[in-house]
Motif scaffolding. Sequence first.
Motif, PDB file in Angstrom:
ATOM      1  N   ALA A 115      90.981  33.519  53.999  1.00 23.84           N
ATOM      2  CA  ALA A 115      90.917  32.152  54.058  1.00 23.84           C
ATOM      3  C   ALA A 115      89.196  31.569  53.544  1.00 23.84           C
ATOM      4  N   ILE A 116      88.351  32.444  54.569  1.00 20.93           N
ATOM      5  CA  ILE A 116      86.993  31.652  54.067  1.00 20.93           C
ATOM      6  C   ILE A 116      86.552  31.770  52.717  1.00 20.93           C
ATOM      7  N   LEU A 117      87.030  33.485  51.802  1.00 21.14           N
ATOM      8  CA  LEU A 117      87.126  34.068  50.459  1.00 21.14           C
ATOM      9  C   LEU A 117      87.492  32.500  49.468  1.00 21.14           C
ATOM     10  N   PHE A 118      88.684  32.148  49.915  1.00 16.34           N
ATOM     11  CA  PHE A 118      89.099  30.839  49.405  1.00 16.34           C
ATOM     12  C   PHE A 118      88.449  29.594  49.030  1.00 16.34           C
ATOM     13  N   SER A 119      88.222  29.256  50.658  1.00 13.35           N
ATOM     14  CA  SER A 119      86.831  28.037  51.363  1.00 13.35           C
ATOM     15  C   SER A 119      86.051  28.520  50.326  1.00 13.35           C
TER      16      SER A 119
END
Length: 244
Positions: free
Chosen positions: A121-125
Amino acid sequence: MLTTILINIGLVLGLVIGVPFLFIILLSLINRNTKRQIATTFGINGQLYFGFLGIMIHETSHLVAAIIFGHKIDGWRLIKFPSAEAPTLGYVHHTWRQNSLYQNMGNLFIGVAPIFGCCLAILFSCRLLLPEIYQTITHTITGTASLGSLSLPVNHWGSALLFIIIAANICIGGFDLSRSDFQNAEQGVWQAAFWLVLIAIVMSLLPFQLGFFNWLKQVISVLVVISLFNILISIIVNLLFRIR
């Protein structure tokens, strides 16, 4: 040949189980303490306000992993207000066949799934808000770039600030594995280790073993960078909530 196989077995077990579990323990300890600080300062519901994204990603990760490994979902809730009788912030209740090696192995990945879910999720953000940094990270996996080429988003401070706020929310609510999460994960450790050893042996006998193990190292190196960032954010957030 035997020495190479043993080295590869140790490499796979260390990278796939050892390294992630080190960060899992560190992140859980830091963010568990942060949630305790939040509950003391802002009340028990404060955990939801400061970590609602992470909580939902946490439970969604459990849910998706349980479905992948064929577990029966008896009930789930991605987020809820805690109470003295039911202090949990969300839950996924699942059962599995005790005689199934695959489903038992799945307990390990179901238990630790929030760590990987939150990292993704952090990588997608990062992809949405800081695409240049995201491209460097993904190119590292393919071997067309190195993490040494990462640079600060000098011209995107607004996006960087928003990214940090989102990452902090995910860290607070998502990276705190509960005791039941760890207990659930322990049930699948030996089955997962068996399959990883088998994969390491098979890959050691194939002609493209060097490419596979180099790729695995690159993937874990990206996980390490993201996890180190998460630890840094978690420590900063923890220190901020201690100042009151």
